[in-house]
Each structure stands twice: as structure tokens, then as C-alpha cells.
Design a protein around this motif. Structure first.
Motif, PDB file in Angstrom:
ATOM      1  N   PRO A  46      30.074 -63.376  71.013  1.00 10.53           N
ATOM      2  CA  PRO A  46      29.958 -63.356  72.477  1.00 10.53           C
ATOM      3  C   PRO A  46      31.093 -62.565  73.117  1.00 10.53           C
ATOM      4  O   PRO A  46      32.098 -62.245  72.467  1.00 10.53           O
ATOM      5  N   GLU A  50      30.481 -63.565  79.723  1.00 10.32           N
ATOM      6  CA  GLU A  50      29.133 -63.005  79.720  1.00 10.32           C
ATOM      7  C   GLU A  50      28.079 -63.934  80.312  1.00 10.32           C
ATOM      8  O   GLU A  50      27.006 -63.476  80.721  1.00 10.32           O
ATOM      9  N   PRO A  67      22.678 -64.829  74.690  1.00  7.39           N
ATOM     10  CA  PRO A  67      24.009 -64.212  74.694  1.00  7.39           C
ATOM     11  C   PRO A  67      24.355 -63.526  73.372  1.00  7.39           C
ATOM     12  O   PRO A  67      23.559 -63.505  72.444  1.00  7.39           O
TER      13      PRO A  67
END
Length: 335
Positions: A46, A50, A67
Motif C-alpha cells: 500500500p 491511499e 488498495p
């Protein structure tokens, strides 16, 4: 082996939510005529913040919110004319227009994929693409020091040699790659970080390392010979505001977090300073260059911690804490 009919997928229920849930989904279908490849995911990573992207930067078309834009994995199916064929080991930062890679199978297109470095594990490879490509695009394109083909390392080295560069958050995911690549290009690198990471940033190639908790950027920059040609900010807000004092007249201040002018100090008197903000775009040829540098032993990734997909809450809590040393990575072979 025959493919399963379903897979695990980590899903953000809406752009307004910062929660995630681990669900069961059908496998995605690759459109081979559009350059799409089906990839079995071995590891994914990740990016900080985000889960705010869908709200602040909505995808151009509605899509499922999965994600982790960084991936390493094996090609399952591919267009016949692709340089990547079933069985090939690849890695990538996939495009934001599609769901990302926190799932057992995902989609990647030719122009964003690259061959995984042979010297890296799946987990280490998943820690590379977004950070390394961002650093590459900073140094070869957006900082404005080098003007030429962005794969010409020798010409870029000539342009950057002797330039003074300040990198904020130099021990973070992007900062550590900027530090390594800038040093490799012959720049005189100054990095900022917390007290626990001073030795790490030095080992990445920084000539001087500043503890941001004890060093006033303004006081430091007022010393003779300290100002830099380029500030590369990887954290924004107060760090970026303070970094304005370090850039010389006619220099460049670049941020991947926010437009630098948003936090320019009111009493800053520097002249002809060029400010830059950009968002990286996946690029196959740049990532292949990074693969070569890694396999030649000239750069390396840093993995902070490795998690099974089922422990996503703890992993994102670690990520959001802002004190990771390198990248958080999900190993999808773990249960």
C-alpha cells in the motif's frame, strides 16, 4: 494448475470510508486485445494516505476500490504479442484507473509491467515500483536539472554531478529511493529523518543527515554553503514549509505531497525559485532500468514489515503511523 473460480480481495466500501473489508470475489477477466494481463499476485504494497485518494482524486470511471498499487507476481495469461508471457515474473505500479492489487489475482497492462529483479524476493520486489519510479521521474524529468532521454543514465549523471540536493523524509518509501538514485547520479545529498534512521540514510548515500526533531531548517540553511540547488519533499506540510529556507535563488523546490506554494513562508525572500508538484505515472521502460540497477547491486529496497492479507487492519495502522522504515508489504502466501 486450473485457476480457482474465486479469490480474496481487500475492498474499500466507498470513497467516503477509510475502512476495509476482506471479501471473496470472482477473478478479474483480462481483456487481451487491450494489452491486459492476468497476474497471480505474490505480494503487494500500500501507499501512505491511499484510502483518501478515492475521495480527493476520484477515479476517472467508477470502479471497485481495491488498495495497494504495487505488485509482484506471475503472468497467468497475456496477449500473444506481449513481452510478458505466462510464467514470467513481473512487478509493477498499476494504473489508478483500475482496481489495485490487494487480491489474489489482478490485471496489469504491458506499458506498466517490468521483469522482476532476479536478486529480489517477491516481498522485496513489491516494495519497489511506486517509490522507485517516483524517484526516477523526479530526478530524470521533473526537477529540471537533466534534459534529455529519461533512460540515459550517463547523461543524467553528468547533469546532476555536484548539484546539492535536500531530501525530506529520506528514510521513507520514496525518500530512500531519491537518496540512492541522487547519490548514484553524483549529487551531494542532504537527507532529513528522525533520530532512529540517521545511520540508514547515511548508508543510502547521503553526505549529510539532519535530525528533523532537533535541527531548525532555517538556522541550518543560514550557515555558509548549506543552501541547495534542489529540494525534494516527500512529506509536505510543516516539513515542506521549513524546506523553503534551504533552496538557493534560482533553485527548484519539488514536492510529491502538495504544491509547494501552498506552504511557502510569508517572509521567504528567495528569488526565481521554481516550484513543482507532480503525480507519478507508471512507466515500463523506467521500471526496467530500475530492475537493472537493482540486479547490478546499485540500489536496494527497504521492507519495514510483512503481513498476511488477513492482518490488513494492523498493517494499515502501522502505515498510517508515519514511522515505518521502508515499505509495508502484504505476502499473499501467508495465512
Amino acid at each position: 494448475m486450473p485457476l480457482p473460480t474465486t479469490m480474496r480481495a481487500l475492498v474499500q466500501p466507498s470513497s467516503e470510508s477509510r475502512d476495509l473489508s476482506l471479501t471473496t470475489k470472482q477473478l478479474p477477466v483480462a481483456n487481451l486485445s487491450q494489452g491486459e494481463h492476468l497476474i497471480r499476485v505474490h505480494a503487494c504494497s500500500p501507499c501512505a494516505g491511499e484510502l483518501l485518494w478515492p475521495k480527493n482524486f476520484p477515479p476517472p470511471k467508477p470502479r471497485e476500490l481495491v488498495p495497494c498499487p504495487d505488485i509482484s507476481g506471475i503472468i497467468v495469461s497475456a496477449p500473444t504479442d506481449s513481452p510478458f508471457q505466462p510464467g514470467d515474473e513481473v512487478y509493477a505500479r498499476t494504473n489508478y484507473i483500475r482496481p489495485a492489487n490487494a487480491r489474489d489475482f489482478t490485471i496489469g497492462v504491458t506499458d506498466e509491467l517490468a521483469h522482476k529483479p532476479k536478486t529480489l524476493s517477491w516481498v522485496e520486489a513489491a516494495a519497489v515500483p511506486v517509490s522507485a519510479e517516483t524517484a526516477w521521474q523526479i530526478l530524470f524529468i521533473h526537477a529540471g536539472i537533466f534534459k534529455g532521454e529519461d533512460t540515459d543514465v550517463s547523461a543524467a549523471r553528468e547533469a546532476w554531478s555536484g548539484k546539492r540536493v535536500l531530501v525530506t523524509a529520506a528514510s521513507g518509501g520514496v525518500g530512500m529511493w531519491v537518496t540512492q538514485l541522487a547519490a548514484l547520479l553524483g549529487a551531494d545529498v542532504v537527507g532529513t529523518c528522525g533520530p532512529d534512521n540517521l545511520a540508514l540514510v547515511k548508508s543510502l548515500g547521503a553526505n549529510e543527515v539532519l535530525n528533523y526533531r532537533t535541527t531548525s531548517m532555517r538556522d541550518w540553511a543560514e550557515q555558509p554553503g548549506k543552501k541547495v540547488d534542489v529540494v525534494i519533499d516527500c512529506i509536505g506540510r510543516k516539513s515542506l514549509e521549513d524546506a523553503w529556507w534551504a533552496v538557493r535563488d534560482g533553485g527548484v523546490i519539488l514536492s510529491i505531497f502538495q504544491p509547494p506554494t501552498q506552504v511557502r513562508p510569508e517572509d521567504f525572500k528567495g528569488e526565481a525559485v521554481h516550484d513543482v508538484f507532480f503525480v507519478m505515472e507508471p512507466n515500463r521502460m523506467q521500471l526496467e532500468q530500475i530492475t537493472k540497477l537493482v540486479d547490478d547491486g546499485k540500489c536496494r529496497p527497504m521492507v519495514d514489515s510483512v503481513w498476511p492479507l488477513e492482518q490488513f487492519e494492523e498493517a494499515f495502522k502501522r502505515l498510517d503511523g508515519g514511522h515505518s522504515k521502508g515499505k509495508i508489504v502484504f505476502d499473499l502466501s501467508l495465512n
